[in-house]
Design a protein around this motif. Structure first.
Motif, PDB file in Angstrom:
ATOM      1  N   ALA A 202       3.757  10.254  -9.772  1.00  0.00           N
ATOM      2  CA  ALA A 202       3.056  10.526 -10.941  1.00  0.00           C
ATOM      3  C   ALA A 202       2.682  12.048 -10.565  1.00  0.00           C
ATOM      4  O   ALA A 202       1.874  12.496 -11.397  1.00  0.00           O
ATOM      5  CB  ALA A 202       1.990   9.551 -11.030  1.00  0.00           C
ATOM      6  N   GLY A 203       3.126  12.628  -9.492  1.00  0.00           N
ATOM      7  CA  GLY A 203       2.828  14.033  -9.219  1.00  0.00           C
ATOM      8  C   GLY A 203       1.673  14.212  -8.714  1.00  0.00           C
ATOM      9  O   GLY A 203       1.003  15.425  -8.714  1.00  0.00           O
ATOM     10  N   LYS A 204       0.908  13.192  -7.910  1.00  0.00           N
ATOM     11  CA  LYS A 204      -0.351  13.560  -7.254  1.00  0.00           C
ATOM     12  C   LYS A 204      -0.107  13.953  -5.745  1.00  0.00           C
ATOM     13  O   LYS A 204       0.821  13.106  -5.246  1.00  0.00           O
ATOM     14  CB  LYS A 204      -1.182  12.265  -7.158  1.00  0.00           C
ATOM     15  N   LYS A 205      -0.758  14.929  -5.301  1.00  0.00           N
ATOM     16  CA  LYS A 205      -0.699  15.305  -3.900  1.00  0.00           C
ATOM     17  C   LYS A 205      -1.563  14.569  -3.139  1.00  0.00           C
ATOM     18  O   LYS A 205      -2.680  14.197  -3.568  1.00  0.00           O
ATOM     19  CB  LYS A 205      -1.028  16.819  -3.746  1.00  0.00           C
ATOM     20  N   PHE A 206      -1.319  14.082  -1.970  1.00  0.00           N
ATOM     21  CA  PHE A 206      -2.164  13.541  -1.179  1.00  0.00           C
ATOM     22  C   PHE A 206      -2.201  13.852   0.470  1.00  0.00           C
ATOM     23  O   PHE A 206      -0.977  14.058   0.878  1.00  0.00           O
ATOM     24  CB  PHE A 206      -2.054  12.001  -1.139  1.00  0.00           C
ATOM     25  N   SER A 207      -3.344  13.774   0.914  1.00  0.00           N
ATOM     26  CA  SER A 207      -3.655  13.987   2.432  1.00  0.00           C
ATOM     27  C   SER A 207      -4.503  13.163   2.867  1.00  0.00           C
ATOM     28  O   SER A 207      -5.214  12.359   2.198  1.00  0.00           O
ATOM     29  CB  SER A 207      -4.034  15.414   2.412  1.00  0.00           C
ATOM     30  N   PHE A 208      -4.113  12.845   4.249  1.00  0.00           N
ATOM     31  CA  PHE A 208      -5.138  11.753   4.920  1.00  0.00           C
ATOM     32  C   PHE A 208      -6.069  12.625   5.731  1.00  0.00           C
ATOM     33  O   PHE A 208      -6.098  13.192   6.386  1.00  0.00           O
ATOM     34  CB  PHE A 208      -4.116  10.977   5.795  1.00  0.00           C
ATOM     35  N   VAL A 209      -7.275  11.609   5.624  1.00  0.00           N
ATOM     36  CA  VAL A 209      -8.557  12.110   6.408  1.00  0.00           C
ATOM     37  C   VAL A 209      -9.126  10.965   7.173  1.00  0.00           C
ATOM     38  O   VAL A 209      -9.593   9.924   6.336  1.00  0.00           O
ATOM     39  CB  VAL A 209      -9.687  12.550   5.501  1.00  0.00           C
ATOM     40  N   THR A 210      -8.872  10.718   8.438  1.00  0.00           N
ATOM     41  CA  THR A 210      -9.237   9.540   9.389  1.00  0.00           C
ATOM     42  C   THR A 210     -10.502   9.899  10.360  1.00  0.00           C
ATOM     43  O   THR A 210     -10.374  11.303  10.899  1.00  0.00           O
ATOM     44  CB  THR A 210      -8.254   8.864  10.019  1.00  0.00           C
ATOM     45  N   ASN A 211     -11.213   8.906  10.488  1.00  0.00           N
ATOM     46  CA  ASN A 211     -11.938   9.056  11.831  1.00  0.00           C
ATOM     47  C   ASN A 211     -11.530   8.584  13.051  1.00  0.00           C
ATOM     48  O   ASN A 211     -12.043   8.677  14.000  1.00  0.00           O
ATOM     49  CB  ASN A 211     -13.555   8.267  11.619  1.00  0.00           C
TER      50      ASN A 211
ATOM     51  N   PHE B 145       3.833   6.477   9.706  1.00  0.00           N
ATOM     52  CA  PHE B 145       4.022   6.780   8.198  1.00  0.00           C
ATOM     53  C   PHE B 145       5.426   6.775   8.135  1.00  0.00           C
ATOM     54  O   PHE B 145       5.956   6.323   6.711  1.00  0.00           O
ATOM     55  CB  PHE B 145       3.705   8.115   8.017  1.00  0.00           C
ATOM     56  N   LYS B 146       6.241   7.246   8.996  1.00  0.00           N
ATOM     57  CA  LYS B 146       7.729   7.188   8.718  1.00  0.00           C
ATOM     58  C   LYS B 146       8.481   5.782   8.427  1.00  0.00           C
ATOM     59  O   LYS B 146       9.186   5.707   7.522  1.00  0.00           O
ATOM     60  CB  LYS B 146       8.519   8.013   9.849  1.00  0.00           C
ATOM     61  N   GLU B 147       7.888   5.089   9.138  1.00  0.00           N
ATOM     62  CA  GLU B 147       8.268   3.517   8.901  1.00  0.00           C
ATOM     63  C   GLU B 147       8.076   3.006   7.525  1.00  0.00           C
ATOM     64  O   GLU B 147       8.895   2.237   6.929  1.00  0.00           O
ATOM     65  CB  GLU B 147       7.552   2.657  10.019  1.00  0.00           C
ATOM     66  N   LEU B 148       6.867   3.522   7.013  1.00  0.00           N
ATOM     67  CA  LEU B 148       6.542   3.275   5.782  1.00  0.00           C
ATOM     68  C   LEU B 148       6.924   3.881   4.434  1.00  0.00           C
ATOM     69  O   LEU B 148       6.730   3.515   3.350  1.00  0.00           O
ATOM     70  CB  LEU B 148       4.944   3.356   5.785  1.00  0.00           C
ATOM     71  N   GLY B 149       7.718   5.115   5.200  1.00  0.00           N
ATOM     72  CA  GLY B 149       8.181   5.879   4.002  1.00  0.00           C
ATOM     73  C   GLY B 149       7.182   6.717   3.221  1.00  0.00           C
ATOM     74  O   GLY B 149       7.414   7.352   2.165  1.00  0.00           O
ATOM     75  N   ILE B 150       6.010   6.888   3.958  1.00  0.00           N
ATOM     76  CA  ILE B 150       5.057   7.796   3.206  1.00  0.00           C
ATOM     77  C   ILE B 150       5.014   9.285   3.879  1.00  0.00           C
ATOM     78  O   ILE B 150       5.373   9.358   5.088  1.00  0.00           O
ATOM     79  CB  ILE B 150       3.433   7.412   3.341  1.00  0.00           C
ATOM     80  N   GLU B 151       5.221  10.168   2.811  1.00  0.00           N
ATOM     81  CA  GLU B 151       5.493  11.440   3.567  1.00  0.00           C
ATOM     82  C   GLU B 151       4.182  11.830   4.326  1.00  0.00           C
ATOM     83  O   GLU B 151       3.019  11.532   3.858  1.00  0.00           O
ATOM     84  CB  GLU B 151       5.417  12.519   2.129  1.00  0.00           C
TER      85      GLU B 151
ATOM     86  N   ALA C  19       1.003  -1.274  -0.138  1.00  0.00           N
ATOM     87  CA  ALA C  19       0.004   0.048  -0.121  1.00  0.00           C
ATOM     88  C   ALA C  19       0.869   1.189  -0.168  1.00  0.00           C
ATOM     89  O   ALA C  19       0.675   2.113  -0.620  1.00  0.00           O
ATOM     90  CB  ALA C  19      -1.165   0.152   1.377  1.00  0.00           C
ATOM     91  N   ALA C  20       1.751   1.319   1.053  1.00  0.00           N
ATOM     92  CA  ALA C  20       2.743   2.473   1.017  1.00  0.00           C
ATOM     93  C   ALA C  20       3.482   2.802  -0.458  1.00  0.00           C
ATOM     94  O   ALA C  20       3.414   3.764  -0.833  1.00  0.00           O
ATOM     95  CB  ALA C  20       3.820   2.325   1.967  1.00  0.00           C
ATOM     96  N   GLU C  21       3.748   1.590  -0.943  1.00  0.00           N
ATOM     97  CA  GLU C  21       4.260   1.656  -2.271  1.00  0.00           C
ATOM     98  C   GLU C  21       3.463   2.502  -3.497  1.00  0.00           C
ATOM     99  O   GLU C  21       3.860   3.057  -4.343  1.00  0.00           O
ATOM    100  CB  GLU C  21       4.889   0.420  -2.953  1.00  0.00           C
ATOM    101  N   GLY C  22       2.101   2.144  -3.152  1.00  0.00           N
ATOM    102  CA  GLY C  22       1.183   2.361  -4.185  1.00  0.00           C
ATOM    103  C   GLY C  22       1.135   4.031  -3.911  1.00  0.00           C
ATOM    104  O   GLY C  22       1.071   4.941  -4.828  1.00  0.00           O
ATOM    105  N   PHE C  23       1.210   4.593  -2.609  1.00  0.00           N
ATOM    106  CA  PHE C  23       1.096   5.861  -2.443  1.00  0.00           C
ATOM    107  C   PHE C  23       2.262   6.511  -3.195  1.00  0.00           C
ATOM    108  O   PHE C  23       2.249   7.636  -3.645  1.00  0.00           O
ATOM    109  CB  PHE C  23       0.934   6.186  -0.876  1.00  0.00           C
ATOM    110  N   LYS C  24       3.424   6.252  -2.866  1.00  0.00           N
ATOM    111  CA  LYS C  24       4.619   6.804  -3.348  1.00  0.00           C
ATOM    112  C   LYS C  24       4.922   6.632  -4.910  1.00  0.00           C
ATOM    113  O   LYS C  24       5.072   7.615  -5.635  1.00  0.00           O
ATOM    114  CB  LYS C  24       5.802   5.751  -2.921  1.00  0.00           C
ATOM    115  N   ALA C  25       4.260   5.657  -5.652  1.00  0.00           N
ATOM    116  CA  ALA C  25       3.819   5.632  -6.948  1.00  0.00           C
ATOM    117  C   ALA C  25       3.181   6.766  -7.308  1.00  0.00           C
ATOM    118  O   ALA C  25       3.396   7.443  -8.506  1.00  0.00           O
ATOM    119  CB  ALA C  25       3.582   4.399  -7.631  1.00  0.00           C
ATOM    120  N   LEU C  26       2.220   7.075  -6.760  1.00  0.00           N
ATOM    121  CA  LEU C  26       1.034   8.304  -6.991  1.00  0.00           C
ATOM    122  C   LEU C  26       1.718   9.398  -6.831  1.00  0.00           C
ATOM    123  O   LEU C  26       1.548  10.332  -7.470  1.00  0.00           O
ATOM    124  CB  LEU C  26      -0.221   8.109  -6.346  1.00  0.00           C
ATOM    125  N   ALA C  27       2.760   9.497  -5.687  1.00  0.00           N
ATOM    126  CA  ALA C  27       3.453  10.699  -5.348  1.00  0.00           C
ATOM    127  C   ALA C  27       4.629  11.121  -6.799  1.00  0.00           C
ATOM    128  O   ALA C  27       4.337  12.165  -7.283  1.00  0.00           O
ATOM    129  CB  ALA C  27       4.178  10.761  -4.168  1.00  0.00           C
TER     130      ALA C  27
END
Lengths: 316, 316
Positions: free
Chosen positions: B61-70, B83-89, B51-59
């Motif tokens: 590809a120039g996509k900005k992302f933010s997280f919205v959690t309940n 997130f640091k462990e996963l290498g996700i910004e 999953a983390a690699e998926g986010f990194k690949a999207l990043a």
């Protein structure tokens, strides 16, 4: 010209505003009374003035009465003591309350298995005395972690019935746990006291057990077997236990539109609302559901003293 | 011939089953991603593979992302560490969670007054740090008498907001107390995490905060101001905070039909469901409310690795 709502709205009649003929017709139209207790005989810890005398006058006029309450917080000996103080005849075998009705229901379906209970100690004692095994709780404050939550909600105990009544210490953990037990296809869901709101003090209603039960009924998609007023299962039990043949010759008396009047209507009884408890005149007059509109009303049971005095006069 | 339901049912498309042209159109159709966390990045304590690699690949590809959690049970430092462990910004200022949104909402209405809170210590800390005064509880087991109950539910404290979020120790006393505070005409009702159910383990949903909040919303007849997904107030805040001009150029990613897809639809975003959390394929396909049917779906965020690899191939 009037619209349908106006032409069909049922009218509630104050028993003291009936003319002599109507009074006699009303008095002769019922043999048996089922009456609520809280808000009718007493409100919280205060006796309602002359309510006991109203019941005694009805007894003298030849009416049988029994009490049907949703309140299982008091013990039977407390009830007996209170009725004794008031001089109202108290027949424990005819006194109907949720824990007793629930036990009778469990017996009737020959229930076998473990029960998960959210209720008072009184209620649990009734189950224990009837020989049912149950678990409850947890009754504790837990650490705020998911693993601690998991420790307290998961269980492999073979629970086949969840029972909910008034519970002063019910927590979200208990409701979550109940929902998990109800995933078993054979696990049934039983509600005792079925009040959405409990009138607690003058003008103060508090959230009642029905609201909590509704969460687990919705989440589990199980039918709520309801053995407090206005539950259909209680209605069936009452009709059978008291061998009611002519439903219209029973008068249901209570202070709550949904629990008492709705219950009475559903049973096919005549209904009478007293304004000495959880409902005032404005609320009664604002009610639009015909099932919740009483046939008769009175300020309190005390009105029956005057009602019966007038009646005797009319008879002369 | 087909009925209306069949002709109008929205179809969800698996991102890996799109042809090259559709893949490119999809990838070019959004600039920004809002993504849920639980069920998308990890499920309970397990990272979702790739999953983390998926986010990194999207990043990449120039996509900005933010997280919205309940989920406000974890602290910000726990999130940052994970997130640091996963290498996700991880940009804390863009991370959206109920306690933060609630504080922002209170600030926005210039709220003054005392708050009654049913939430975790984390949530309470956020209120405290923002300078709000609150009370909570009782957190105790009480004696089963009406007078003891009265002692614990009545209070003359000038509460003007009731806030409910995930609360491991919420009791019926707390809900009853909240209902009583809400009798004051100025007292508002705020919900953070707004899940009816929380996916807790594989195939196990537990009753969520929204079900408890609904009881007091119904009983108090107050509007539920909802600052978790899919709350309208959160949607408005997000659109403003992130200065969203073209809603269709935002992609909402999540694992829940109502909270994530419903929230995204309501915001006017495109939506993508991942099947790595609280919803499986059958449940997605059985959904009938068009607001809850995603535009796209994927087995997990890991699919974006393959998606973007294919996309590059198609571009050559």
């Amino acid at each position: 010209m009037s619209n349908k709502g106006e032409t069909t709205r049922k009218t509630s009649r104050h028993i003291l505003k009936l003319n002599g003929k109507k009074k006699r017709e009303f008095l002769n139209s019922f043999d048996r009374i089922f009456s609520d207790v809280d808000g009718v005989v007493w409100a919280r810890d205060e006796y309602i003035p002359r309510a006991a005398e109203g019941f005694k006058a009805l007894a003298n006029a030849g009416k049988k009465f029994s009490f049907v309450t949703n309140n299982g917080v008091r013990t039977m000996s407390e009830y007996a003591q209170r009725f004794k103080e008031l001089g109202i005849e108290f027949n424990a075998s005819e006194f109907v309350y949720p824990a007793k009705s629930v036990v009778q229901y469990l017996d009737s379906i020959r229930f076998k298995g473990l029960i998960y209970v959210m209720a008072t100690d009184n209620f649990k004692n009734s189950l224990r005395e009837a020989g049912y095994e149950f678990i409850f709780g947890p009754l504790k404050i837990i650490k705020e972690t998911y693993s601690e939550l998991a420790n307290h909600i998961f269980s492999d105990e073979p629970v086949r019935a969840v029972i909910l009544d008034v519970d002063f210490n019910m927590s979200s953990l208990n409701l979550i746990r109940a929902h998990l037990f109800l995933r078993h296809p054979d696990c049934i869901l039983i509600l005792g006291a079925s009040d959405k709101f409990l009138p607690f003090a003058k003008g103060v209603d508090i959230i009642g057990p029905c609201s909590f039960a509704q969460i687990i009924a919705d989440s589990s998609k199980k039918r709520l077997i309801t053995l407090g007023k206005p539950g259909i299962e209680l209605a069936e039990m009452l009709l059978k236990n008291f061998d009611i043949k002519e439903r219209k010759r029973v008068l249901m008396i209570g202070d709550m539109l949904e629990q008492d009047i709705g219950f009475g209507s559903q049973c096919g009884f005549q209904t009478l609302l007293v304004l000495s408890g959880g409902c005032n005149l404005e609320k009664m007059q604002a009610e639009t559901d015909p099932v919740h509109i009483p046939d008769y009303y009175a300020d309190s049971m005390g009105d029956f003293n005057e009602f019966l005095k007038d009646f005797k006069k009319a008879e002369v």
